[in-house]
Design a protein around this motif. Structure first.
Motif, PDB file in Angstrom:
ATOM      1  N   ASP A 283       0.829  -1.207   0.000  1.00  0.00           N
ATOM      2  CA  ASP A 283       0.000   0.000   0.000  1.00  0.00           C
ATOM      3  C   ASP A 283       0.864   1.257   0.000  1.00  0.00           C
ATOM      4  OD1 ASP A 283      -2.392  -1.420   0.033  1.00  0.00           O
ATOM      5  OD2 ASP A 283      -2.503  -1.434   2.226  1.00  0.00           O
ATOM      6  N   VAL A 284       1.807   1.299   0.929  1.00  0.00           N
ATOM      7  CA  VAL A 284       2.613   2.516   1.062  1.00  0.00           C
ATOM      8  C   VAL A 284       3.558   2.678  -0.126  1.00  0.00           C
ATOM      9  CG1 VAL A 284       2.429   2.536   3.562  1.00  0.00           C
ATOM     10  CG2 VAL A 284       4.329   1.323   2.516  1.00  0.00           C
ATOM     11  N   LEU A 285       4.015   1.565  -0.699  1.00  0.00           N
ATOM     12  CA  LEU A 285       4.867   1.651  -1.887  1.00  0.00           C
ATOM     13  C   LEU A 285       4.094   2.220  -3.073  1.00  0.00           C
ATOM     14  CD1 LEU A 285       6.933  -1.676  -1.730  1.00  0.00           C
ATOM     15  CD2 LEU A 285       7.760   0.663  -1.370  1.00  0.00           C
ATOM     16  N   LEU A 286       2.841   1.817  -3.225  1.00  0.00           N
ATOM     17  CA  LEU A 286       2.017   2.319  -4.322  1.00  0.00           C
ATOM     18  C   LEU A 286       1.730   3.814  -4.160  1.00  0.00           C
ATOM     19  CD1 LEU A 286      -0.500  -0.643  -4.818  1.00  0.00           C
ATOM     20  CD2 LEU A 286       1.378   0.047  -6.332  1.00  0.00           C
ATOM     21  N   VAL A 287       1.518   4.253  -2.922  1.00  0.00           N
ATOM     22  CA  VAL A 287       1.329   5.686  -2.693  1.00  0.00           C
ATOM     23  C   VAL A 287       2.627   6.432  -3.016  1.00  0.00           C
ATOM     24  CG1 VAL A 287       0.757   7.458  -0.999  1.00  0.00           C
ATOM     25  CG2 VAL A 287      -0.433   5.277  -0.943  1.00  0.00           C
ATOM     26  N   GLY A 288       3.764   5.799  -2.722  1.00  0.00           N
ATOM     27  CA  GLY A 288       5.058   6.399  -3.068  1.00  0.00           C
ATOM     28  C   GLY A 288       5.229   6.538  -4.570  1.00  0.00           C
ATOM     29  N   VAL A 289       4.781   5.532  -5.314  1.00  0.00           N
ATOM     30  CA  VAL A 289       4.834   5.615  -6.783  1.00  0.00           C
ATOM     31  C   VAL A 289       3.958   6.772  -7.273  1.00  0.00           C
ATOM     32  CG1 VAL A 289       4.205   4.432  -8.930  1.00  0.00           C
ATOM     33  CG2 VAL A 289       5.369   3.173  -7.104  1.00  0.00           C
ATOM     34  N   ALA A 290       2.784   6.926  -6.651  1.00  0.00           N
ATOM     35  CA  ALA A 290       1.898   8.043  -7.011  1.00  0.00           C
ATOM     36  C   ALA A 290       2.588   9.386  -6.773  1.00  0.00           C
ATOM     37  CB  ALA A 290       0.604   7.954  -6.201  1.00  0.00           C
ATOM     38  N   GLN A 291       3.328   9.490  -5.673  1.00  0.00           N
ATOM     39  CA  GLN A 291       4.047  10.732  -5.393  1.00  0.00           C
ATOM     40  C   GLN A 291       5.136  10.975  -6.431  1.00  0.00           C
ATOM     41  OE1 GLN A 291       4.993  12.671  -1.469  1.00  0.00           O
ATOM     42  NE2 GLN A 291       6.919  11.598  -1.756  1.00  0.00           N
ATOM     43  N   ALA A 292       5.806   9.912  -6.866  1.00  0.00           N
ATOM     44  CA  ALA A 292       6.843  10.071  -7.893  1.00  0.00           C
ATOM     45  C   ALA A 292       6.239  10.580  -9.201  1.00  0.00           C
ATOM     46  CB  ALA A 292       7.552   8.737  -8.115  1.00  0.00           C
ATOM     47  N   LEU A 293       5.076  10.054  -9.574  1.00  0.00           N
ATOM     48  CA  LEU A 293       4.413  10.509 -10.800  1.00  0.00           C
ATOM     49  C   LEU A 293       3.991  11.972 -10.694  1.00  0.00           C
ATOM     50  CD1 LEU A 293       2.173   7.391 -11.564  1.00  0.00           C
ATOM     51  CD2 LEU A 293       4.286   8.064 -12.728  1.00  0.00           C
ATOM     52  N   ALA A 294       3.728  12.408  -9.460  1.00  0.00           N
ATOM     53  CA  ALA A 294       3.256  13.778  -9.244  1.00  0.00           C
ATOM     54  C   ALA A 294       4.367  14.811  -9.372  1.00  0.00           C
ATOM     55  CB  ALA A 294       2.598  13.889  -7.865  1.00  0.00           C
ATOM     56  N   THR A 295       5.601  14.377  -9.663  1.00  0.00           N
ATOM     57  CA  THR A 295       6.655  15.350  -9.930  1.00  0.00           C
ATOM     58  C   THR A 295       6.458  16.009 -11.286  1.00  0.00           C
ATOM     59  OG1 THR A 295       8.093  13.614 -10.847  1.00  0.00           O
ATOM     60  CG2 THR A 295       8.349  14.137  -8.502  1.00  0.00           C
ATOM     61  N   CYS A 296       5.584  15.444 -12.113  1.00  0.00           N
ATOM     62  CA  CYS A 296       5.306  16.033 -13.422  1.00  0.00           C
ATOM     63  C   CYS A 296       4.530  17.340 -13.253  1.00  0.00           C
ATOM     64  CB  CYS A 296       4.499  15.064 -14.284  1.00  0.00           C
ATOM     65  SG  CYS A 296       5.363  13.542 -14.698  1.00  0.00           S
ATOM     66  N   PRO A 297       4.860  18.363 -14.025  1.00  0.00           N
ATOM     67  CA  PRO A 297       4.150  19.651 -13.922  1.00  0.00           C
ATOM     68  C   PRO A 297       2.664  19.502 -14.183  1.00  0.00           C
ATOM     69  CG  PRO A 297       6.131  19.857 -15.261  1.00  0.00           C
ATOM     70  CD  PRO A 297       5.936  18.397 -15.029  1.00  0.00           C
ATOM     71  N   GLY A 298       1.856  20.136 -13.335  1.00  0.00           N
ATOM     72  CA  GLY A 298       0.410  20.092 -13.512  1.00  0.00           C
ATOM     73  C   GLY A 298      -0.272  19.012 -12.703  1.00  0.00           C
ATOM     74  N   ILE A 299       0.502  18.083 -12.144  1.00  0.00           N
ATOM     75  CA  ILE A 299      -0.052  17.012 -11.324  1.00  0.00           C
ATOM     76  C   ILE A 299       0.098  17.396  -9.850  1.00  0.00           C
ATOM     77  CG2 ILE A 299       0.089  14.595 -10.665  1.00  0.00           C
ATOM     78  CD1 ILE A 299      -0.881  14.898 -13.463  1.00  0.00           C
ATOM     79  N   SER A 300      -1.009  17.410  -9.128  1.00  0.00           N
ATOM     80  CA  SER A 300      -0.974  17.768  -7.714  1.00  0.00           C
ATOM     81  C   SER A 300      -0.389  16.630  -6.888  1.00  0.00           C
ATOM     82  CB  SER A 300      -2.389  18.083  -7.216  1.00  0.00           C
ATOM     83  OG  SER A 300      -2.439  18.131  -5.810  1.00  0.00           O
ATOM     84  N   ARG A 301       0.659  16.918  -6.112  1.00  0.00           N
ATOM     85  CA  ARG A 301       1.270  15.882  -5.277  1.00  0.00           C
ATOM     86  C   ARG A 301       0.308  15.421  -4.197  1.00  0.00           C
ATOM     87  NH1 ARG A 301       2.969  14.359  -0.781  1.00  0.00           N
ATOM     88  NH2 ARG A 301       1.986  16.210   0.115  1.00  0.00           N
ATOM     89  N   SER A 302      -0.250  16.380  -3.454  1.00  0.00           N
ATOM     90  CA  SER A 302      -1.149  16.001  -2.371  1.00  0.00           C
ATOM     91  C   SER A 302      -2.413  15.344  -2.910  1.00  0.00           C
ATOM     92  CB  SER A 302      -1.508  17.229  -1.520  1.00  0.00           C
ATOM     93  OG  SER A 302      -2.084  18.244  -2.319  1.00  0.00           O
ATOM     94  N   GLY A 303      -2.968  15.900  -3.988  1.00  0.00           N
ATOM     95  CA  GLY A 303      -4.171  15.309  -4.569  1.00  0.00           C
ATOM     96  C   GLY A 303      -3.948  13.893  -5.058  1.00  0.00           C
ATOM     97  N   THR A 304      -2.796  13.656  -5.686  1.00  0.00           N
ATOM     98  CA  THR A 304      -2.486  12.327  -6.212  1.00  0.00           C
ATOM     99  C   THR A 304      -2.285  11.319  -5.096  1.00  0.00           C
ATOM    100  OG1 THR A 304      -1.441  13.316  -8.164  1.00  0.00           O
ATOM    101  CG2 THR A 304      -0.902  11.025  -7.673  1.00  0.00           C
ATOM    102  N   THR A 305      -1.522  11.689  -4.071  1.00  0.00           N
ATOM    103  CA  THR A 305      -1.239  10.737  -2.997  1.00  0.00           C
ATOM    104  C   THR A 305      -2.478  10.469  -2.129  1.00  0.00           C
ATOM    105  OG1 THR A 305      -0.348  12.600  -1.703  1.00  0.00           O
ATOM    106  CG2 THR A 305       1.228  11.221  -2.890  1.00  0.00           C
TER     107      THR A 305
END
Length: 211
Positions: free
Chosen positions: A92-114
């Motif tokens: 679970d926590v690893l998948l949320v970490g992957v979501a945070q990594a994807l959120a480094t892209c411009p326009g993607i909200s880090r908090s919203g994604t995680t």
């Protein structure tokens, strides 16, 4: 010097923003010193350069804002989970970490994604919000540590008091914003931001097309 040499040989040295970037160094030269007809486009092993390049692509940024809106819209409509720090799994926590990594892209909200990722994985909403903000700490600290060398090289020491004042104001405003966002997310009102993201994304795409 390399760019001037390329132009002298009649080569086009422009490069469109994309998933690769053109590196102007000796790897572009043949053994006789002439430029290669197909110079190498290196994979962006420099991840920072790749992400910063995406920020210049308004089609990507507009699309990313629309995707962020979809994530925020979904976050308020998923079934309420019950997982907490005691029952969440390593996967679970690893998948949320992957979501945070994807959120480094411009326009993607880090908090919203995680937060959305946590809700989809069955996290209790309060735990998803709390865990999302805890995850931001190492990410922000890491980014600051990596950039501190460049910052020290360009800092104007006579203006340090101004910098410190800016840090203090940013800390106060940031804390207030986090408290507000946490309250909104815990009440299941996070999706209201989706409409803002959709409008901003659509406007970005329209203006880019008309430009």
């Amino acid at each position: 010097a390399i760019i001037r040499k390329a132009k002298a040989e009649g080569l086009d040295v422009t490069c469109e923003t994309g998933p690769h970037y053109l590196v102007m160094d000796d790897s572009m030269l043949e053994e006789d010193g002439r430029f290669k007809m197909n110079p190498p486009l290196r994979d962006a092993s420099d991840r920072e350069a790749l992400v910063e390049g995406l920020a210049d692509n308004m089609f990507f940024v507009g699309g990313a804002l629309i995707v962020t809106g979809m994530l925020l819209f979904v976050s308020d409509r998923v079934k309420k989970g019950r997982k907490t720090e005691k029952s969440a799994t390593l996967l679970d926590v690893l998948l949320v970490g992957v979501a945070q990594a994807l959120a480094t892209c411009p326009g993607i909200s880090r908090s919203g994604t995680t937060i959305t990722a946590g809700c989809l994985l069955g996290f209790d909403r309060k735990f998803a919000v709390r865990y999302s903000f805890l995850m931001s700490i190492p990410a922000i600290l890491g980014a600051n540590i990596l950039s501190i060398k460049d910052a020290l090289e360009t800092v104007v020491w006579s203006e340090v008091p101004v910098y410190l004042a800016g840090v203090l104001v940013s800390a106060v405003v940031g804390y207030a914003c986090i408290r507000l966002l946490k309250m909104i997310a815990e009440k299941g009102k996070f999706g209201f931001f989706a409409y803002y993201c959709w409008a901003a994304g659509a406007l970005t795409l329209i203006l880019t097309i008309l430009k």
